[in-house]
Every structure is written in C-alpha cells, then in structure tokens.
Design an enzyme around this catalytic site. Structure first.
Site, PDB file in Angstrom:
ATOM      1  N   ARG A 154     -19.067 -30.126 -13.587  1.00 35.77           N
ATOM      2  CA  ARG A 154     -19.829 -29.758 -12.388  1.00 35.77           C
ATOM      3  C   ARG A 154     -20.149 -30.977 -11.530  1.00 35.77           C
ATOM      4  O   ARG A 154     -20.375 -30.872 -10.334  1.00 35.77           O
ATOM      5  CB  ARG A 154     -21.161 -29.101 -12.771  1.00 35.77           C
ATOM      6  N   LYS A 167     -10.648 -17.139  -3.063  1.00 36.17           N
ATOM      7  CA  LYS A 167      -9.294 -16.925  -3.588  1.00 36.17           C
ATOM      8  C   LYS A 167      -8.888 -15.506  -3.203  1.00 36.17           C
ATOM      9  O   LYS A 167      -9.024 -14.582  -4.018  1.00 36.17           O
ATOM     10  CB  LYS A 167      -9.285 -17.038  -5.113  1.00 36.17           C
ATOM     11  N   GLU A 174     -22.640 -18.915  -2.083  1.00 36.29           N
ATOM     12  CA  GLU A 174     -21.872 -18.728  -3.313  1.00 36.29           C
ATOM     13  C   GLU A 174     -20.828 -19.848  -3.442  1.00 36.29           C
ATOM     14  O   GLU A 174     -20.374 -20.397  -2.438  1.00 36.29           O
ATOM     15  CB  GLU A 174     -21.215 -17.331  -3.261  1.00 36.29           C
ATOM     16  N   ASP A 175     -20.449 -20.168  -4.664  1.00 36.34           N
ATOM     17  CA  ASP A 175     -19.431 -21.203  -4.840  1.00 36.34           C
ATOM     18  C   ASP A 175     -18.020 -20.664  -4.589  1.00 36.34           C
ATOM     19  O   ASP A 175     -17.303 -21.164  -3.746  1.00 36.34           O
ATOM     20  CB  ASP A 175     -19.545 -21.878  -6.236  1.00 36.34           C
ATOM     21  N   ARG A 182     -24.861 -20.883 -11.445  1.00 35.93           N
ATOM     22  CA  ARG A 182     -25.260 -22.251 -11.222  1.00 35.93           C
ATOM     23  C   ARG A 182     -24.315 -22.966 -10.266  1.00 35.93           C
ATOM     24  O   ARG A 182     -24.600 -24.027  -9.756  1.00 35.93           O
ATOM     25  CB  ARG A 182     -25.256 -22.991 -12.566  1.00 35.93           C
ATOM     26  N   GLY A 183     -23.166 -22.353 -10.031  1.00 39.80           N
ATOM     27  CA  GLY A 183     -22.086 -23.038  -9.314  1.00 39.80           C
ATOM     28  C   GLY A 183     -22.377 -23.505  -7.903  1.00 39.80           C
ATOM     29  O   GLY A 183     -21.700 -24.397  -7.396  1.00 39.80           O
ATOM     30  N   ASP A 212     -13.917 -14.693  -6.118  1.00 42.58           N
ATOM     31  CA  ASP A 212     -12.672 -14.553  -6.877  1.00 42.58           C
ATOM     32  C   ASP A 212     -12.310 -13.054  -6.886  1.00 42.58           C
ATOM     33  O   ASP A 212     -11.772 -12.549  -5.895  1.00 42.58           O
ATOM     34  CB  ASP A 212     -12.941 -15.123  -8.270  1.00 42.58           C
ATOM     35  N   ASP A 242     -17.846 -25.285 -12.645  1.00 44.76           N
ATOM     36  CA  ASP A 242     -17.584 -25.723 -14.020  1.00 44.76           C
ATOM     37  C   ASP A 242     -16.391 -25.034 -14.664  1.00 44.76           C
ATOM     38  O   ASP A 242     -15.940 -23.980 -14.242  1.00 44.76           O
ATOM     39  CB  ASP A 242     -18.793 -25.402 -14.897  1.00 44.76           C
ATOM     40  N   PHE A 292      -7.465 -22.385 -11.204  1.00 43.01           N
ATOM     41  CA  PHE A 292      -8.816 -22.547 -11.746  1.00 43.01           C
ATOM     42  C   PHE A 292      -9.326 -23.917 -11.329  1.00 43.01           C
ATOM     43  O   PHE A 292      -8.703 -24.933 -11.627  1.00 43.01           O
ATOM     44  CB  PHE A 292      -8.836 -22.384 -13.261  1.00 43.01           C
ATOM     45  N   VAL A 293     -10.456 -23.940 -10.623  1.00 47.14           N
ATOM     46  CA  VAL A 293     -10.955 -25.197 -10.073  1.00 47.14           C
ATOM     47  C   VAL A 293     -12.304 -25.599 -10.663  1.00 47.14           C
ATOM     48  O   VAL A 293     -13.051 -24.749 -11.168  1.00 47.14           O
ATOM     49  CB  VAL A 293     -11.046 -25.127  -8.527  1.00 47.14           C
TER      50      VAL A 293
END
Ligand code: IMP
Ligand code: MG
Length: 185
Positions: free
Chosen positions: A167, A133, A101-102, A45-46, A105, A161, A154-155
């Site tokens: 969000r 990242k 994509e958000d 959902r990001g 990682d 979220d 962690f963001v």
C-alpha cells in the site's frame, strides 16, 4: 497463506498520479463550488492515500468520513458479496456527498455502497474513482470522475494492496508472478 513470489512493474508514476489528482480536484471543485460543506467519504482501506491527496487539492470546506466495505479478503477475486464492516460516523441526509474509491473492478462494491447511501437521501451523491477496469464490469456502475482507465491487471501501490502489502508504494504498479522453478537463461 503462502504466496508465489512476485515483482511489481511500474504502471503509473507518482508524478503522473499527482498531476491527475490536481486535475480531478479542479473539476470536483467546480461541481461543488456552491456547497456549504462537502462530505468526502473514503472507502477503506484502499482509498486512504488518494483521499488524503485529493482533499488537499480541493480548496473547499470539507468533512471527511470513512466507510469500510469488503468483498475481497486476501485474494485477487471479488467474492461478489459486499459486507459493510464500518459505517459512516455522520448523517448524510440533505448533504452533498463525494464517495472516493480506489478501483472499480466488477462494480459490486460501488454498486452496493451507492445504493445504500442513496437510501439515506443525500442532496447530491457523486463518485470519484482513482482507477477503473471497465473490461471487468459485471454491475453497471460508473464513477462521475475517473483518474485512469486500466486494463485487466492486478495493481498495487498508492494505497492499494495485495494481501495487505504494498500500500505504501508511491506509484501504481502491476503484480507479475515469477516462477521460481524456471531456470535462468
Ligand atoms: P469490485 O467490487 O469488484 O468492483 O472491487 C472493488 C474493490 O476490489 C476495490 O475497491 C479494491 O479494493 C479491490 N480491487 C479490485 N481490483 C484490484 C486490484 O487490481 N488490486 C487490488 N485491489 C483491487
Ligand atoms: Mg476497495
């Protein structure tokens, strides 16, 4: 799941994000200028805020579709097992596709999604990620366009979220846990 209290420190402002999204859209538009109708695939959902802003800056004929892959649950660590929770509605064979994509990682999610979509024989498959990242990478994947490279923090915010919260923040901030047992100075 009870959570430690945390505060959010702003890392990237809404204004900085907007300027970067505009620049990314400009580059993406040049790449797909000859495309009949680009399929923009948002990873749920990001990416929902990012994709909404990006397509409005694109100025190209686009079709929007969504794919939901999950590797996180409510935690802060990838499970490294990617499951497809919701597949695309449309076929992409012979089409030009942009995956949005958000965050990249460990790279497990994007690696899995790219492999799966390549198997459907799109004409062109490109990836745009808002955040990267690089220090966390375990699978060698790289987006064709990246909004911002960030350190191992962690963001949350701008669609991203922590356990389904935050969000709707207009900026991107890093999560900082506060130890409530500590006495104020
Ligand atoms: P990867 O499979 O480890 O590359 O994880 C990618 C996905 O994990 C992203 O699409 C995000 O949904 C989630 N993720 C990674 N880092 C963060 C973070 O800092 N905050 C929130 N979600 C994150
Ligand atoms: Mg994601």
């Amino acid at each position: 799941m009870p959570q430690m209290p945390y505060v959010i420190d702003e890392m990237i402002s809404a204004k900085t994000i907007a300027a970067r999204v505009e620049a990314l859209a400009h580059e993406i538009r040049a790449e797909f200028a000859d495309t009949d109708k680009l399929v923009v695939v948002g990873l749920l959902r990001g990416s929902f805020v990012f994709i909404a802003d990006l397509v409005r800056e694109l100025d190209l004929p686009v079709e929007v579709d969504f794919l939901e892959a999950s590797s996180y649950g409510d935690g802060m660590e990838s499970t490294r097992e990617v499951r497809i929770l919701k597949d695309l509605r449309g076929a992409i064979e012979g089409r030009d596709v942009l995956v949005v994509e958000d965050i990249v990682d460990t790279g497990f999610t994007l690696g899995h999604v790219i492999h799966m979509l390549q198997g459907r024989n799109p004409a062109r498959l490109r990836v745009c990620a808002l955040l990267d990242k690089p220090s966390r990478r375990e699978v060698p994947v790289k987006a064709d366009w990246t909004g911002f490279e960030i350190p191992d923090e962690f963001v949350v915010g701008y669609g991203i979220d922590y356990a389904q919260r935050n969000r709707n923040l207009p900026f991107i901030g890093k999560v900082r846990f506060v130890d409530v047992s500590e006495k104020p100075q």
